[in-house]
Design a protein around this motif. Structure first.
Motif, PDB file in Angstrom:
ATOM      1  N   SER A  29      -5.686   5.087   2.857  1.00 23.61           N
ATOM      2  CA  SER A  29      -4.881   6.023   3.448  1.00 23.61           C
ATOM      3  C   SER A  29      -3.466   6.436   2.726  1.00 23.61           C
ATOM      4  O   SER A  29      -2.842   7.439   3.175  1.00 23.61           O
ATOM      5  CB  SER A  29      -4.323   5.454   4.762  1.00 23.61           C
ATOM      6  N   LYS A  30      -3.552   5.617   1.496  1.00 18.38           N
ATOM      7  CA  LYS A  30      -2.438   5.919   0.693  1.00 18.38           C
ATOM      8  C   LYS A  30      -2.549   6.473  -0.588  1.00 18.38           C
ATOM      9  O   LYS A  30      -1.699   7.208  -1.184  1.00 18.38           O
ATOM     10  CB  LYS A  30      -1.508   4.706   0.628  1.00 18.38           C
ATOM     11  N   LYS A  56      -0.812   1.404  10.841  1.00 17.25           N
ATOM     12  CA  LYS A  56       0.454   2.283  10.180  1.00 17.25           C
ATOM     13  C   LYS A  56       0.236   2.844   8.916  1.00 17.25           C
ATOM     14  O   LYS A  56       0.602   4.012   8.708  1.00 17.25           O
ATOM     15  CB  LYS A  56       1.513   1.083   9.990  1.00 17.25           C
ATOM     16  N   CYS A  57      -0.456   2.429   8.148  1.00 16.04           N
ATOM     17  CA  CYS A  57      -0.831   3.043   6.748  1.00 16.04           C
ATOM     18  C   CYS A  57      -1.629   4.464   6.997  1.00 16.04           C
ATOM     19  O   CYS A  57      -1.290   5.336   6.479  1.00 16.04           O
ATOM     20  CB  CYS A  57      -1.730   2.310   5.870  1.00 16.04           C
ATOM     21  N   ALA A  58      -2.592   4.413   8.050  1.00 16.99           N
ATOM     22  CA  ALA A  58      -3.244   5.782   8.245  1.00 16.99           C
ATOM     23  C   ALA A  58      -2.392   6.589   9.572  1.00 16.99           C
ATOM     24  O   ALA A  58      -2.922   7.647   9.947  1.00 16.99           O
ATOM     25  CB  ALA A  58      -4.590   5.275   9.083  1.00 16.99           C
ATOM     26  N   ALA A 113       0.902  -1.216  -0.170  1.00 16.36           N
ATOM     27  CA  ALA A 113      -0.095   0.098  -0.098  1.00 16.36           C
ATOM     28  C   ALA A 113       0.891   1.238   0.091  1.00 16.36           C
ATOM     29  O   ALA A 113       0.711   2.229  -0.297  1.00 16.36           O
ATOM     30  CB  ALA A 113      -0.948  -0.026   1.106  1.00 16.36           C
ATOM     31  N   GLN A 114       1.940   0.944   0.579  1.00 13.87           N
ATOM     32  CA  GLN A 114       2.913   2.205   0.746  1.00 13.87           C
ATOM     33  C   GLN A 114       3.152   2.929  -0.663  1.00 13.87           C
ATOM     34  O   GLN A 114       3.634   3.922  -0.751  1.00 13.87           O
ATOM     35  CB  GLN A 114       4.212   2.133   1.516  1.00 13.87           C
ATOM     36  N   LYS A 115       3.387   2.043  -1.678  1.00 13.72           N
ATOM     37  CA  LYS A 115       3.617   2.326  -3.062  1.00 13.72           C
ATOM     38  C   LYS A 115       2.395   2.531  -3.988  1.00 13.72           C
ATOM     39  O   LYS A 115       2.622   2.847  -5.260  1.00 13.72           O
ATOM     40  CB  LYS A 115       4.684   1.302  -3.606  1.00 13.72           C
ATOM     41  N   CYS A 116       1.337   2.296  -3.546  1.00 17.37           N
ATOM     42  CA  CYS A 116       0.298   2.398  -4.423  1.00 17.37           C
ATOM     43  C   CYS A 116      -0.223   3.796  -4.534  1.00 17.37           C
ATOM     44  O   CYS A 116      -0.314   4.749  -3.635  1.00 17.37           O
ATOM     45  CB  CYS A 116      -1.080   1.530  -3.487  1.00 17.37           C
ATOM     46  N   THR A 117      -0.549   4.243  -5.902  1.00 12.35           N
ATOM     47  CA  THR A 117      -1.079   5.341  -6.268  1.00 12.35           C
ATOM     48  C   THR A 117      -2.687   5.402  -6.644  1.00 12.35           C
ATOM     49  O   THR A 117      -3.182   6.184  -6.487  1.00 12.35           O
ATOM     50  CB  THR A 117      -0.198   6.194  -7.502  1.00 12.35           C
ATOM     51  N   HIS A 118      -2.944   4.238  -7.206  1.00 15.92           N
ATOM     52  CA  HIS A 118      -4.375   4.161  -7.757  1.00 15.92           C
ATOM     53  C   HIS A 118      -4.992   2.779  -7.007  1.00 15.92           C
ATOM     54  O   HIS A 118      -4.262   1.731  -7.042  1.00 15.92           O
ATOM     55  CB  HIS A 118      -4.613   4.026  -9.006  1.00 15.92           C
ATOM     56  N   LEU A 119      -6.205   2.905  -6.550  1.00 17.63           N
ATOM     57  CA  LEU A 119      -6.716   1.773  -6.183  1.00 17.63           C
ATOM     58  C   LEU A 119      -8.139   1.215  -7.191  1.00 17.63           C
ATOM     59  O   LEU A 119      -8.711   2.305  -7.513  1.00 17.63           O
ATOM     60  CB  LEU A 119      -7.339   1.619  -4.790  1.00 17.63           C
ATOM     61  N   ILE A 120      -8.271   0.181  -7.993  1.00 15.26           N
ATOM     62  CA  ILE A 120      -9.096   0.072  -8.723  1.00 15.26           C
ATOM     63  C   ILE A 120     -10.113  -0.883  -8.222  1.00 15.26           C
ATOM     64  O   ILE A 120      -9.716  -1.993  -7.620  1.00 15.26           O
ATOM     65  CB  ILE A 120      -8.542  -0.567 -10.089  1.00 15.26           C
TER      66      ILE A 120
END
Length: 160
Positions: free
Chosen positions: A35-36, A112-114, A13-20
């Motif tokens: 959160s990312k 952690k992501c949040a 998730a740390q490297k994610c820019t888009h969620l489909i």
């Protein structure tokens, strides 16, 4: 299609820019990604990108799921806007009991992501009372499940 366009599937998730996604889901991956990511888009966005052979503006493909937003009492658009201003759990500490579902490791990743920090051990009543009374100290949030309520009885008895 994503690879052909020059994109890649993020390993975290740390490297994610888009969620489909086709709808809002309370999965570990969705809760971490919200959160990312900059954009949560429908699968149609990727299809249209593929047709155009380039990544296109996301605005017309942003995920809208009115049913889930009513069910979970939130606004996805507002949540994404707010997370770019400040992470939801920034400056908050969490103690998560071991029997929690989803798993303890999954909950740690979501927190952690949040922006939250997970405590590795249960705090004493005295320490928790200090945090409760001193507003300058970071907030501590306890996350427990029904099977772990015996671990929280003393907290509850003291109004924590």
């Amino acid at each position: 299609k994503l690879h052909i366009l020059g994109g890649e599937v993020a390993e975290s998730a740390q490297k994610c820019t888009h969620l489909i996604a086709s709808k809002v889901k309370r999965t570990v991956k969705f809760l971490m990604a919200v959160s990312k990511v900059k954009h949560i888009v429908t699968p149609e966005w990727l299809e249209e990108c593929f047709k155009c052979q380039k990544f296109i503006d996301e605005q017309n493909y942003l995920l809208r799921d009115a049913e889930a937003e009513v069910l979970f009492s939130f606004s996805l658009e507002e949540s994404l806007r707010r997370v770019h201003v400040s992470l939801l759990f920034k400056a908050k500490y969490f103690y998560i009991t071991p029997g929690i579902c989803p798993s303890l490791s999954a909950m740690k990743e979501i927190v952690k992501c949040a922006g939250g920090k997970v405590l590795s051990k249960q705090l004493s009543i005295r320490k928790l009372m200090e945090h409760k009374q001193d507003k300058s100290l970071s907030e501590i949030i306890l996350i427990a499940c029904e099977n772990d309520l015996h671990l929280c009885q003393e907290y509850s008895a003291r109004g924590i």
